[in-house]
Motif scaffolding. Structure first.
Motif, mmCIF file in Angstrom:
data_model
loop_
_atom_site.group_PDB
_atom_site.id
_atom_site.type_symbol
_atom_site.label_atom_id
_atom_site.label_comp_id
_atom_site.label_asym_id
_atom_site.label_seq_id
_atom_site.Cartn_x
_atom_site.Cartn_y
_atom_site.Cartn_z
ATOM 1 N N PHE A 38 0.873 -1.189 0.000
ATOM 2 C CA PHE A 38 0.000 0.000 0.000
ATOM 3 C C PHE A 38 0.898 1.222 0.000
ATOM 4 N N LEU A 39 0.835 1.993 -1.088
ATOM 5 C CA LEU A 39 1.740 3.131 -1.245
ATOM 6 C C LEU A 39 0.920 4.369 -1.567
ATOM 7 N N PHE A 40 1.211 5.461 -0.879
ATOM 8 C CA PHE A 40 0.351 6.623 -1.109
ATOM 9 C C PHE A 40 1.170 7.906 -1.242
ATOM 10 N N MET A 41 0.473 8.955 -1.720
ATOM 11 C CA MET A 41 1.073 10.279 -1.842
ATOM 12 C C MET A 41 0.542 11.113 -0.669
ATOM 13 N N ALA A 42 1.455 11.567 0.188
ATOM 14 C CA ALA A 42 1.043 12.258 1.418
ATOM 15 C C ALA A 42 0.811 13.746 1.126
ATOM 16 N N ASP A 43 -0.360 14.027 0.530
ATOM 17 C CA ASP A 43 -0.647 15.426 0.177
ATOM 18 C C ASP A 43 -1.143 16.231 1.384
ATOM 19 N N LEU A 44 -1.740 15.560 2.379
ATOM 20 C CA LEU A 44 -2.144 16.304 3.588
ATOM 21 C C LEU A 44 -0.902 16.751 4.358
ATOM 22 N N HIS A 45 0.127 15.943 4.314
ATOM 23 C CA HIS A 45 1.386 16.349 4.961
ATOM 24 C C HIS A 45 2.039 17.526 4.229
ATOM 25 N N ALA A 46 1.761 17.626 2.928
ATOM 26 C CA ALA A 46 2.400 18.690 2.141
ATOM 27 C C ALA A 46 1.939 20.090 2.555
ATOM 28 N N ILE A 47 0.782 20.177 3.222
ATOM 29 C CA ILE A 47 0.316 21.523 3.605
ATOM 30 C C ILE A 47 0.710 21.894 5.040
ATOM 31 N N THR A 48 1.597 21.084 5.646
ATOM 32 C CA THR A 48 2.068 21.446 7.001
ATOM 33 C C THR A 48 3.109 22.557 6.935
ATOM 34 N N VAL A 49 3.594 22.833 5.726
ATOM 35 C CA VAL A 49 4.462 24.005 5.507
ATOM 36 C C VAL A 49 3.767 24.859 4.442
ATOM 37 N N PRO A 50 4.097 26.153 4.354
ATOM 38 C CA PRO A 50 3.367 26.988 3.377
ATOM 39 C C PRO A 50 3.413 26.353 1.980
ATOM 40 N N HIS A 51 2.267 26.349 1.284
ATOM 41 C CA HIS A 51 2.241 25.687 -0.024
ATOM 42 C C HIS A 51 1.450 26.524 -1.027
ATOM 43 N N ASP A 52 1.623 26.161 -2.303
ATOM 44 C CA ASP A 52 0.938 26.870 -3.376
ATOM 45 C C ASP A 52 -0.255 26.019 -3.834
ATOM 46 N N PRO A 53 -1.510 26.475 -3.592
ATOM 47 C CA PRO A 53 -2.681 25.669 -3.972
ATOM 48 C C PRO A 53 -2.705 25.317 -5.461
ATOM 49 N N ALA A 54 -2.148 26.195 -6.278
ATOM 50 C CA ALA A 54 -2.173 25.933 -7.725
ATOM 51 C C ALA A 54 -1.298 24.728 -8.089
ATOM 52 N N LYS A 55 -0.385 24.342 -7.189
ATOM 53 C CA LYS A 55 0.529 23.238 -7.536
ATOM 54 C C LYS A 55 0.260 21.951 -6.757
ATOM 55 N N LEU A 56 -0.629 22.009 -5.773
ATOM 56 C CA LEU A 56 -0.790 20.851 -4.874
ATOM 57 C C LEU A 56 -1.215 19.583 -5.627
ATOM 58 N N ALA A 57 -2.285 19.688 -6.391
ATOM 59 C CA ALA A 57 -2.807 18.500 -7.080
ATOM 60 C C ALA A 57 -1.818 18.024 -8.151
ATOM 61 N N GLU A 58 -1.202 18.978 -8.825
ATOM 62 C CA GLU A 58 -0.243 18.626 -9.869
ATOM 63 C C GLU A 58 0.941 17.849 -9.264
ATOM 64 N N ASN A 59 1.418 18.312 -8.113
ATOM 65 C CA ASN A 59 2.540 17.622 -7.460
ATOM 66 C C ASN A 59 2.160 16.201 -7.071
ATOM 67 N N THR A 60 0.934 16.041 -6.596
ATOM 68 C CA THR A 60 0.479 14.703 -6.185
ATOM 69 C C THR A 60 0.482 13.765 -7.395
ATOM 70 N N PHE A 61 -0.013 14.288 -8.487
ATOM 71 C CA PHE A 61 -0.090 13.521 -9.724
ATOM 72 C C PHE A 61 1.317 13.127 -10.205
ATOM 73 N N LYS A 62 2.247 14.079 -10.075
ATOM 74 C CA LYS A 62 3.618 13.823 -10.528
ATOM 75 C C LYS A 62 4.318 12.782 -9.648
ATOM 76 N N VAL A 63 4.029 12.835 -8.350
ATOM 77 C CA VAL A 63 4.648 11.828 -7.477
ATOM 78 C C VAL A 63 4.091 10.443 -7.817
ATOM 79 N N ALA A 64 2.780 10.383 -8.105
ATOM 80 C CA ALA A 64 2.189 9.092 -8.497
ATOM 81 C C ALA A 64 2.867 8.578 -9.776
ATOM 82 N N ALA A 65 3.063 9.476 -10.734
ATOM 83 C CA ALA A 65 3.722 9.063 -11.993
ATOM 84 C C ALA A 65 5.148 8.594 -11.709
ATOM 85 N N THR A 66 5.803 9.244 -10.758
ATOM 86 C CA THR A 66 7.184 8.862 -10.431
ATOM 87 C C THR A 66 7.215 7.462 -9.816
ATOM 88 N N TYR A 67 6.274 7.175 -8.931
ATOM 89 C CA TYR A 67 6.236 5.813 -8.339
ATOM 90 C C TYR A 67 6.210 4.771 -9.469
#
Ligand code: TYM
Length: 336
Positions: A38-67
């Motif tokens: 079971f492997l996941f993309m920790a996007d809720l953890h990504a907002i524990t530091v200041p983040h850019d909403p315009a890039k959040l979903a895109e980053n998640t998608f890219k990490v999935a593609a990288t896996y």
């Protein structure tokens, strides 16, 4: 008996680097042959530091593609997005209420990251390891494969689960399963290219400190050419006075699939001018197929979306079962 289960994830803040690959993803690829992954993309953890909403979903998608580009096979592993499954946030809240504050205040990662953020440090950053405990405990994994830096978070996860079992469960039927960390000796601690005493990290402000998995060959060449070394001739492992040398030889060993002994023997009399091109080549050749596969995956987003949809369906069933068990134990079960 069924297969043992493993679970792990990566925070979706920015591009993944060689530390993430060698410390985590490469091991997951190996493990998927024998384990239920079971492997996941920790996007809720990504907002524990200041983040850019315009890039959040895109980053998640890219990490999935990288896996997947690195060899995680959606047929053998369940790949999902943390925020798609609300049980993560809900269990985190329940665990918050049994976790003593001082357990969190002594977490090394919190101390390091909070210093960087000064007054802007959020409750979310302090609470990061409790959400991580929820991520893990929901899936009742046998093992959690991670790099060395996550050891303390896994110990905390075990402590939280033990406390919940002790306070609300019975000895003969524990509520939560206590997972084991799985930290391989090789690759568990890849160090920065600009300072061999610090780990390679996504949050280091200098891009020269890390090799990103999507770095093109000329960038890799430049980073290795400029990386920190020492003036000593002859390259050796394990010399505490030469952390950069140990790190670069370690990287070469893993990337060229050789044994430590054969690399030690081959590099004993080398200078940096001779060694660096070998290391550069090994990096470029390891990353080439990953980068090609990544581009193919991004070109067909429909496929990736269907992998994530299926992952969500599979993961959600298990997560909700564990959450229900915990809620019942805490006394929430009022039938509707
Ligand atoms: P993250 O994104 O910081 O790291 C992801 C994985 O990469 C490993 N890693 C390294 N390994 C070797 N050398 C390095 N320099 C290096 N840098 C990172 C990390 O040990 C990790 O295995 N908190 C987790 C994300 C997470 C998680 C979880 C992991 C959230 N929930 C539940 C396991 C289970 C993290 O630090 O991600």
């Amino acid at each position: 008996m069924g297969k043992q289960r493993i679970l792990s994830g990566i925070q979706t803040t920015g591009a993944l680097h060689l530390g993430n690959y060698l410390g985590a993803i490469r091991n997951w690829v190996e493990l998927q042959k024998e384990y239920d992954n079971f492997l996941f993309m920790a996007d809720l953890h990504a907002i524990t530091v200041p983040h850019d909403p315009a890039k959040l979903a895109e980053n998640t998608f890219k990490v999935a593609a990288t896996y997947i580009a690195c060899g995680i096979d959606p047929e053998r592993s369940t790949i999902f997005v943390q925020s798609h499954i609300s049980a993560h946030s809900e269990l985190a809240w329940l665990l918050n209420c049994i976790t003593p504050l001082n357990w969190l205040e002594r977490m090394i990662q919190f101390k390091e990251k909070s210093i960087k953020q000064g007054e802007n440090v959020s409750i979310g950053l302090l609470d990061y390891p409790v959400l991580q405990a929820a991520d893990i405990l929901l899936y009742e994994p046998d093992q959690v494969p991670v790099g060395e830096d996550q050891k303390q978070h896994l110990e905390l996860t075990r402590d939280i689960a033990t406390r919940l079992n002790f306070q609300y469960g019975a000895e003969e039927s524990p509520i939560l399963k206590i997972p084991e960390p799985l930290i391989r000796a090789e690759g568990a601690r890849v160090m920065s290219l600009t300072d061999g005493s610090r780990k390679m990290s996504k949050s280091d402000p200098s891009e020269m400190s890390r090799i990103e998995l999507l770095d093109p060959p000329e960038v890799i060449q430049k980073k290795i050419k400029r990386c920190k070394t020492d003036p000593i001739r002859g390259l050796t492992f394990d010399d505490p006075e030469r952390p950069e040398c140990n790190n670069l030889l370690g990287l070469y060993t893993l990337l060229s699939n050789q044994s430590k002994e054969s690399v030690a023997a081959a590099c004993r009399d080398m200078g940096w001018g001779q060694f660096k091109p070998l290391l550069t080549e090994a990096m470029i050749e390891t990353l080439r197929p990953i980068q090609q596969q990544y581009q193919t995956l991004l070109a067909e987003p429909g496929h990736l979306e269907s992998v994530l949809r299926q992952g969500r369906e599979q993961a959600e069933v298990i997560a909700n079962q564990t959450l229900a068990k915990v809620k019942t134990a805490l006394g929430f079960s009022i039938p509707l």
